[in-house]
Design an enzyme around this catalytic site. Sequence first.
Site, PDB file in Angstrom:
ATOM      1  N   TYR A 276     -84.960 -57.221 -39.913  1.00 31.07           N
ATOM      2  CA  TYR A 276     -84.821 -58.612 -40.366  1.00 31.07           C
ATOM      3  C   TYR A 276     -83.439 -59.193 -40.119  1.00 31.07           C
ATOM      4  CZ  TYR A 276     -82.453 -56.523 -44.381  1.00 31.07           C
ATOM      5  OH  TYR A 276     -81.584 -55.817 -45.172  1.00 31.07           O
TER       6      TYR A 276
ATOM      7  N   MET B  42     -76.783 -58.837 -38.502  1.00 34.82           N
ATOM      8  CA  MET B  42     -76.055 -59.167 -39.717  1.00 34.82           C
ATOM      9  C   MET B  42     -76.644 -58.351 -40.868  1.00 34.82           C
ATOM     10  SD  MET B  42     -75.259 -62.918 -41.248  1.00 34.82           S
ATOM     11  CE  MET B  42     -76.624 -62.948 -42.379  1.00 34.82           C
ATOM     12  N   PRO B  43     -76.355 -57.042 -40.892  1.00 26.19           N
ATOM     13  CA  PRO B  43     -76.916 -56.205 -41.954  1.00 26.19           C
ATOM     14  C   PRO B  43     -76.469 -56.680 -43.337  1.00 26.19           C
ATOM     15  CG  PRO B  43     -75.920 -54.851 -40.229  1.00 26.19           C
ATOM     16  CD  PRO B  43     -75.526 -56.273 -39.975  1.00 26.19           C
ATOM     17  N   HIS B  44     -77.413 -56.726 -44.256  1.00 26.99           N
ATOM     18  CA  HIS B  44     -77.087 -57.120 -45.630  1.00 26.99           C
ATOM     19  C   HIS B  44     -78.213 -56.676 -46.551  1.00 26.99           C
ATOM     20  CE1 HIS B  44     -79.490 -60.358 -43.892  1.00 26.99           C
ATOM     21  NE2 HIS B  44     -79.939 -60.585 -45.107  1.00 26.99           N
ATOM     22  N   GLY B  45     -77.838 -56.460 -47.791  1.00 33.50           N
ATOM     23  CA  GLY B  45     -78.811 -56.152 -48.825  1.00 33.50           C
ATOM     24  C   GLY B  45     -78.749 -57.231 -49.892  1.00 33.50           C
TER      25      GLY B  45
END
Length: 154
Positions: A57, A66-69
């Site tokens: 995603y 754009m890795p994010h949690g």
Amino acid sequence: MKLRDSLAENKSIRLQAEAETWQEAVKIGVDLLVAADVVEPRYYQAILDGVEQFGPYFVIAPGLAMPHGRPEEGVKKTGFSLVTLKKPLEFNHDDNDPVDILITMAAVDANTHQEVGIMQIVNLFEDEENFDRLRACRTEQEVLDLIDRTNAAA
């Protein structure tokens, strides 16, 4: 928190990093944020869990992830890390693979995440030539100067 200020204050830029898998690449970005006390180590697993659930995603443009949690998954304060890879990697995204630029984002709330984080990154890459300019950067200062020039032009 501005992208540039976060990268400078947290010393969270890593250029020409080497990784064999997309998971290793994501971990490099998260580890920079852990070292800067922006996120807890569990943030990394939260990102992996998100990919397992939703697919890649966070691969948002050709070559750019754009890795994010989520804020509750170990975020202590808003911050960013920036990683460029020596060798682009497959993230299993249909349109935007391979990836060689990762901007890992941690936001304390969803509003900050959308308004501040994503908009600043969109601004940086509105000029598509900035992808190659960023790939050419070899020092932290070159990255900060590129962001400064982009902000001045906006």
